[in-house]
Write a protein that holds these residues in place. Structure first.
Motif, PDB file in Angstrom:
ATOM      1  N   GLU A 135       0.865  -1.176   0.057  1.00 38.38           N
ATOM      2  CA  GLU A 135      -0.061  -0.161   0.089  1.00 38.38           C
ATOM      3  C   GLU A 135       0.914   1.087   0.030  1.00 38.38           C
ATOM      4  O   GLU A 135       0.621   1.950  -0.946  1.00 38.38           O
ATOM      5  N   SER A 136       1.791   1.330   1.009  1.00 38.54           N
ATOM      6  CA  SER A 136       2.818   2.513   0.843  1.00 38.54           C
ATOM      7  C   SER A 136       3.477   2.508  -0.526  1.00 38.54           C
ATOM      8  O   SER A 136       3.547   3.688  -1.045  1.00 38.54           O
ATOM      9  N   LEU A 137       3.777   1.621  -1.254  1.00 37.88           N
ATOM     10  CA  LEU A 137       4.407   1.789  -2.413  1.00 37.88           C
ATOM     11  C   LEU A 137       3.365   2.143  -3.494  1.00 37.88           C
ATOM     12  O   LEU A 137       3.715   3.206  -4.384  1.00 37.88           O
ATOM     13  N   LEU A 138       2.423   1.817  -3.517  1.00 37.75           N
ATOM     14  CA  LEU A 138       1.145   2.303  -4.386  1.00 37.75           C
ATOM     15  C   LEU A 138       0.915   3.698  -4.082  1.00 37.75           C
ATOM     16  O   LEU A 138       0.605   4.740  -5.104  1.00 37.75           O
ATOM     17  N   LEU A 139       0.753   4.125  -3.033  1.00 37.55           N
ATOM     18  CA  LEU A 139       0.379   5.625  -2.587  1.00 37.55           C
ATOM     19  C   LEU A 139       1.580   6.342  -3.150  1.00 37.55           C
ATOM     20  O   LEU A 139       1.514   7.449  -3.747  1.00 37.55           O
ATOM     21  N   ALA A 140       2.883   5.667  -2.844  1.00 39.58           N
ATOM     22  CA  ALA A 140       4.003   6.488  -3.164  1.00 39.58           C
ATOM     23  C   ALA A 140       4.248   6.803  -4.511  1.00 39.58           C
ATOM     24  O   ALA A 140       4.619   8.038  -5.129  1.00 39.58           O
ATOM     25  N   LEU A 141       3.646   5.907  -5.534  1.00 31.15           N
ATOM     26  CA  LEU A 141       4.006   5.967  -6.871  1.00 31.15           C
ATOM     27  C   LEU A 141       3.166   7.293  -7.338  1.00 31.15           C
ATOM     28  O   LEU A 141       3.518   8.003  -8.439  1.00 31.15           O
ATOM     29  N   ARG A 256      11.069  -0.346  -9.499  1.00 27.13           N
ATOM     30  CA  ARG A 256      12.479   0.320  -9.546  1.00 27.13           C
ATOM     31  C   ARG A 256      13.527   0.073 -10.651  1.00 27.13           C
ATOM     32  O   ARG A 256      14.307   0.816 -11.132  1.00 27.13           O
ATOM     33  N   ALA A 257      13.467  -1.263 -10.846  1.00 23.44           N
ATOM     34  CA  ALA A 257      14.525  -1.978 -11.627  1.00 23.44           C
ATOM     35  C   ALA A 257      13.962  -1.805 -13.288  1.00 23.44           C
ATOM     36  O   ALA A 257      14.730  -1.759 -14.089  1.00 23.44           O
ATOM     37  N   ALA A 258      12.725  -2.128 -13.343  1.00 18.90           N
ATOM     38  CA  ALA A 258      12.375  -1.967 -14.735  1.00 18.90           C
ATOM     39  C   ALA A 258      12.377  -0.944 -15.650  1.00 18.90           C
ATOM     40  O   ALA A 258      12.657   0.236 -15.074  1.00 18.90           O
ATOM     41  N   ARG A 259      12.527  -1.019 -16.877  1.00 19.63           N
ATOM     42  CA  ARG A 259      12.801  -0.106 -17.764  1.00 19.63           C
ATOM     43  C   ARG A 259      11.296   0.859 -17.678  1.00 19.63           C
ATOM     44  O   ARG A 259      10.271   0.329 -17.407  1.00 19.63           O
ATOM     45  N   THR A 260      11.505   2.335 -18.032  1.00 26.86           N
ATOM     46  CA  THR A 260      10.594   3.105 -17.910  1.00 26.86           C
ATOM     47  C   THR A 260       9.402   2.719 -18.978  1.00 26.86           C
ATOM     48  O   THR A 260       8.175   3.192 -18.919  1.00 26.86           O
ATOM     49  N   THR A 261       9.724   2.122 -20.003  1.00 31.24           N
ATOM     50  CA  THR A 261       8.703   1.780 -20.944  1.00 31.24           C
ATOM     51  C   THR A 261       8.125   0.483 -20.658  1.00 31.24           C
ATOM     52  O   THR A 261       7.093  -0.063 -21.528  1.00 31.24           O
ATOM     53  N   ASP A 262       8.730  -0.381 -19.778  1.00 33.32           N
ATOM     54  CA  ASP A 262       7.820  -1.442 -19.423  1.00 33.32           C
ATOM     55  C   ASP A 262       6.765  -1.338 -18.656  1.00 33.32           C
ATOM     56  O   ASP A 262       6.702  -0.586 -17.736  1.00 33.32           O
ATOM     57  N   LEU A 263       5.919  -2.220 -18.720  1.00 40.14           N
ATOM     58  CA  LEU A 263       4.647  -2.355 -17.717  1.00 40.14           C
ATOM     59  C   LEU A 263       5.275  -3.330 -16.655  1.00 40.14           C
ATOM     60  O   LEU A 263       5.706  -4.294 -16.988  1.00 40.14           O
ATOM     61  N   ARG A 301       2.328   2.731 -14.915  1.00 40.38           N
ATOM     62  CA  ARG A 301       2.778   1.553 -15.553  1.00 40.38           C
ATOM     63  C   ARG A 301       2.827   0.283 -14.826  1.00 40.38           C
ATOM     64  O   ARG A 301       2.927  -0.902 -15.276  1.00 40.38           O
ATOM     65  N   VAL A 302       2.124   0.515 -13.450  1.00 44.34           N
ATOM     66  CA  VAL A 302       2.146  -0.664 -12.718  1.00 44.34           C
ATOM     67  C   VAL A 302       0.686  -0.969 -12.427  1.00 44.34           C
ATOM     68  O   VAL A 302      -0.299  -0.061 -12.238  1.00 44.34           O
TER      69      VAL A 302
END
Length: 355
Positions: A135-141, A256-263, A301-302
């Motif tokens: 939940e913290s990650l999803l809010l942070a994004l 954090r590791a995925a390319r910015t163009t990746d889902l 993209r998440v």
């Protein structure tokens, strides 16, 4: 036709049980509620209740999920201007679920969608801890898309959720204490607090590489993204991470590791869909509804998929245990790398950069 009649009858029975259970929980609270009384209220046998729900806990969660569907679903038409405004707006929407001063203790528990005292066993506590990390990650994004832009806002998200969950508990335990408007302003002030927030887990350099491969990728034709509440395809270039209920906190390693163009698709799995799965669905759906109301439709993209039938996990070739952690990298409709165990999402996401 006979089969259709049985299905319709089962649906009616389930609906009657849920209505009776909502009345029982609203009057007596979770701890004092009895399945026998719920059956009597619904004018059904105890066996009829258990044929639809394995126990009181799953029944309570089903009641909360039904109530969640009745909450306002309108999305924001004007996203917050900056991170401070975003934090305050998130708190304002979140606090709508606070119990009212005249609510009974049982009614307050239902209104707050509280699971306090419901998951007091080790599997439930482990799932709750991992869920809160996610939940913290999803809010942070979503906060990270607000001005001023920074690399990571997970610590801010953790502080906001700590304060808001605390307000939840106090409103139930000490009705009338505190002012929700003060809480929302406090959340705004938290956004201005300077706190180091770097992404540098010490174990990442020691994660083994993903296995390169050229396997067929045959995911389900369509799955539902919990963050948008809409169908999505999993056939595009992406990282698909399968995480058991105990491992949901590991989602950030792939993000954090995925390319910015990746889902990045997080497939949540569990060996206990009726209870742990319902808990995951309840918490993530409640958060997603709040995020949509504050920030508008997700442009992230998440995606988060409740893979409680294991179909997405099966396509990735992995299990659905509560401690499962596996990931695959998809390119042009083919699995080009796969990883399992701790750090699987990170390993799969960076596989193309390794030689």
């Amino acid at each position: 036709m006979a089969r259709l009649t049985r299905v319709q009858q089962q649906a009616r029975t389930r609906a009657a049980v849920l209505v009776a259970a909502a009345q029982e929980f609203a009057e007596r609270g979770y701890a004092e509620a009895k399945v026998d009384r719920i059956a009597d209220r619904a004018e059904l046998t105890r066996g009829a209740v258990y044929s639809n729900f394995p126990g009181k806990r799953s029944l309570y969660l089903a009641v909360l999920l039904e109530a969640l569907q009745d909450r306002p679903a309108a999305v924001s038409v004007q996203p917050p201007a900056d991170v401070a405004e975003a934090a305050e707006a998130f708190a304002r929407v979140w606090l709508e679920r606070l119990p009212l001063a005249g609510d009974t203790a049982a009614g307050a528990q239902l209104r707050a969608h509280s699971v306090t005292g419901v998951f007091d066993d080790e599997p439930g506590r482990a799932a709750m801890a991992a869920l809160t990390q996610m939940e913290s990650l999803l809010l942070a994004l979503r906060l990270e898309t607000s001005r001023p832009r920074e690399t990571r806002r997970v610590r801010l998200a953790e502080l906001l959720l700590t304060l808001l969950h605390g307000a939840d508990h106090l409103a139930q335990a000490a009705p009338g204490f505190g002012d929700p408007f003060d809480v929302t302003r406090a959340c705004r002030y938290l956004a201005a607090m300077e706190a180091p927030d770097v992404w540098d887990p010490p174990h990442l350099p020691y994660i083994g590489p993903a296995q390169r491969c050229a396997d067929r990728w045959e995911p389900p034709a369509e799955v539902i993204d919990a963050l948008t509440d809409g169908p999505v395809s999993c056939g595009a270039d992406s990282v698909v991470v399968v995480l058991g209920s105990r491992r949901l906190g590991m989602a950030e390693e792939a993000v954090r590791a995925a390319r910015t163009t990746d889902l990045v698709t997080i497939a949540a799995v569990t060996s206990d869909p009726a209870e742990i799965g319902a808990l995951v669905r309840l918490r993530i759906n409640a958060l997603a509804t709040t995020l949509r109301r504050v920030f508008g439709p997700s442009g992230s993209r998440v995606r988060v998929v409740f893979d409680f039938d294991g179909s997405l996990a099966a396509a990735a070739g992995t299990e659905t245990a509560d401690d499962a952690e596996a990931a695959v990298l998809i390119r042009a409709g083919q699995i080009v790398a796969r990883a399992t165990g701790r750090g699987a999402g990170h390993a799969a996401a960076i596989a193309e950069g390794e030689r």
